[in-house]
Design a protein around this motif. Structure first.
Motif, PDB file in Angstrom:
ATOM      1  N   THR A  39       0.856  -1.159  -0.014  1.00 38.99           N
ATOM      2  CA  THR A  39      -0.018   0.152   0.030  1.00 38.99           C
ATOM      3  C   THR A  39       0.911   1.144   0.060  1.00 38.99           C
ATOM      4  O   THR A  39       2.013   1.287   0.432  1.00 38.99           O
ATOM      5  CB  THR A  39      -0.979   0.033   0.968  1.00 38.99           C
ATOM      6  OG1 THR A  39      -1.750   0.980   0.926  1.00 38.99           O
ATOM      7  CG2 THR A  39      -0.348   0.233   2.497  1.00 38.99           C
ATOM      8  N   GLU A  40       0.355   2.452  -0.604  1.00 38.19           N
ATOM      9  CA  GLU A  40       1.175   3.388  -0.780  1.00 38.19           C
ATOM     10  C   GLU A  40       0.693   4.869  -0.234  1.00 38.19           C
ATOM     11  O   GLU A  40      -0.609   4.871  -0.228  1.00 38.19           O
ATOM     12  CB  GLU A  40       1.326   3.672  -2.294  1.00 38.19           C
ATOM     13  CG  GLU A  40       2.425   2.390  -2.806  1.00 38.19           C
ATOM     14  CD  GLU A  40       2.400   2.262  -4.361  1.00 38.19           C
ATOM     15  OE1 GLU A  40       3.446   2.327  -4.854  1.00 38.19           O
ATOM     16  OE2 GLU A  40       1.187   2.406  -4.932  1.00 38.19           O
ATOM     17  N   SER A  41       1.515   5.709   0.254  1.00 41.58           N
ATOM     18  CA  SER A  41       0.809   7.036   0.479  1.00 41.58           C
ATOM     19  C   SER A  41       1.911   7.996  -0.098  1.00 41.58           C
ATOM     20  O   SER A  41       3.225   7.893  -0.071  1.00 41.58           O
ATOM     21  CB  SER A  41       1.039   7.177   1.673  1.00 41.58           C
ATOM     22  OG  SER A  41       0.699   8.337   2.311  1.00 41.58           O
ATOM     23  N   GLU A  42       1.311   8.964  -1.023  1.00 37.58           N
ATOM     24  CA  GLU A  42       2.027   9.970  -1.566  1.00 37.58           C
ATOM     25  C   GLU A  42       3.290   9.117  -2.695  1.00 37.58           C
ATOM     26  O   GLU A  42       4.504   9.648  -2.672  1.00 37.58           O
ATOM     27  CB  GLU A  42       2.670  10.894  -0.762  1.00 37.58           C
ATOM     28  CG  GLU A  42       1.566  11.938  -0.027  1.00 37.58           C
ATOM     29  CD  GLU A  42       2.168  12.706   1.009  1.00 37.58           C
ATOM     30  OE1 GLU A  42       3.213  12.863   1.150  1.00 37.58           O
ATOM     31  OE2 GLU A  42       1.253  13.224   1.673  1.00 37.58           O
ATOM     32  N   GLN A  43       2.949   8.030  -3.237  1.00 38.34           N
ATOM     33  CA  GLN A  43       3.642   7.288  -4.201  1.00 38.34           C
ATOM     34  C   GLN A  43       4.799   6.628  -3.212  1.00 38.34           C
ATOM     35  O   GLN A  43       5.839   6.299  -4.226  1.00 38.34           O
ATOM     36  CB  GLN A  43       4.235   8.321  -5.374  1.00 38.34           C
ATOM     37  CG  GLN A  43       3.126   8.870  -6.080  1.00 38.34           C
ATOM     38  CD  GLN A  43       3.524   9.709  -7.263  1.00 38.34           C
ATOM     39  OE1 GLN A  43       4.555  10.338  -7.293  1.00 38.34           O
ATOM     40  NE2 GLN A  43       2.737   9.767  -8.412  1.00 38.34           N
ATOM     41  N   GLN A  44       4.820   6.634  -2.064  1.00 37.01           N
ATOM     42  CA  GLN A  44       5.970   5.876  -1.282  1.00 37.01           C
ATOM     43  C   GLN A  44       5.236   4.702  -0.684  1.00 37.01           C
ATOM     44  O   GLN A  44       4.007   4.682  -0.292  1.00 37.01           O
ATOM     45  CB  GLN A  44       6.489   6.784  -0.384  1.00 37.01           C
ATOM     46  CG  GLN A  44       7.145   7.785  -0.589  1.00 37.01           C
ATOM     47  CD  GLN A  44       8.359   7.425  -1.559  1.00 37.01           C
ATOM     48  OE1 GLN A  44       8.986   6.401  -1.322  1.00 37.01           O
ATOM     49  NE2 GLN A  44       9.192   8.584  -1.861  1.00 37.01           N
ATOM     50  N   ILE A  45       5.775   3.181  -0.867  1.00 41.93           N
ATOM     51  CA  ILE A  45       5.122   2.350  -0.214  1.00 41.93           C
ATOM     52  C   ILE A  45       5.415   2.391   1.206  1.00 41.93           C
ATOM     53  O   ILE A  45       6.476   2.704   1.892  1.00 41.93           O
ATOM     54  CB  ILE A  45       6.031   0.853  -0.913  1.00 41.93           C
ATOM     55  CG1 ILE A  45       5.832   0.862  -2.128  1.00 41.93           C
ATOM     56  CG2 ILE A  45       5.635  -0.342   0.219  1.00 41.93           C
ATOM     57  CD1 ILE A  45       6.421  -0.432  -2.919  1.00 41.93           C
TER      58      ILE A  45
END
Length: 150
Positions: A39-45
């Motif tokens: 899962t990612e947030s702001e294109q970071q895993i």
């Protein structure tokens, strides 16, 4: 948050996987045999789990990790619940998970998600890991095994 399967050729989030399992060799071995979800947030895993078929109709959740900045937000529970749903969708009848005797938070989380303790693999971490593992001020020696019927 959306959780998706890591595609072939995508870089493994090894730093994150090593938060849940300190052996790079062991992680690489089971990731190659299983399926990795992120899962990612702001294109970071920011979260990961790995499902590994172990026996007919049985799958093991072998790694669940969340980056520290995202702890306490329920992401770990979302990952575990997603793994349970994916396992059901794939037709597995049982999902298993193992964690260290010193992993107090993880033991609580897995039981809140419906897992029940089925046994203890004594001295698992002493036998299979060259470095001593200390967590929550406790030496991690034994693998606590949990299971859930799907």
């Amino acid at each position: 948050m959306d959780i998706r399967k890591l595609e072939k050729g995508e870089k493994l989030p090894m730093e994150l996987l090593l938060l849940a399992d300190p052996s790079k060799e062991i992680v690489e071995e089971y990731v190659n045999r299983g399926e990795c979800f992120v899962t990612e947030s702001e294109q970071q895993i920011v979260g990961v789990y790995v499902l590994l078929p172990t026996r007919p109709e049985t799958v093991e959740l072998v790694n669940v990790a969340v980056v520290e900045e995202h702890h306490g937000r329920g992401l770990g529970k979302q990952l575990v619940m997603d793994a349970i749903q994916v396992a059901k969708t794939k037709g597995f009848k049982t999902i298993e998970i193992g964690t260290g005797n010193s992993s107090i938070g993880q033991l609580a989380l897995y039981q809140k998600c419906g897992f029940r303790i089925i046994g203890v693999d004594r001295d698992f971490f002493i036998k299979h890991y060259p470095e001593e593992i200390i967590e929550n001020g406790i030496q991690c020696r034994d693998m606590v095994r949990l299971s859930q019927d799907l």
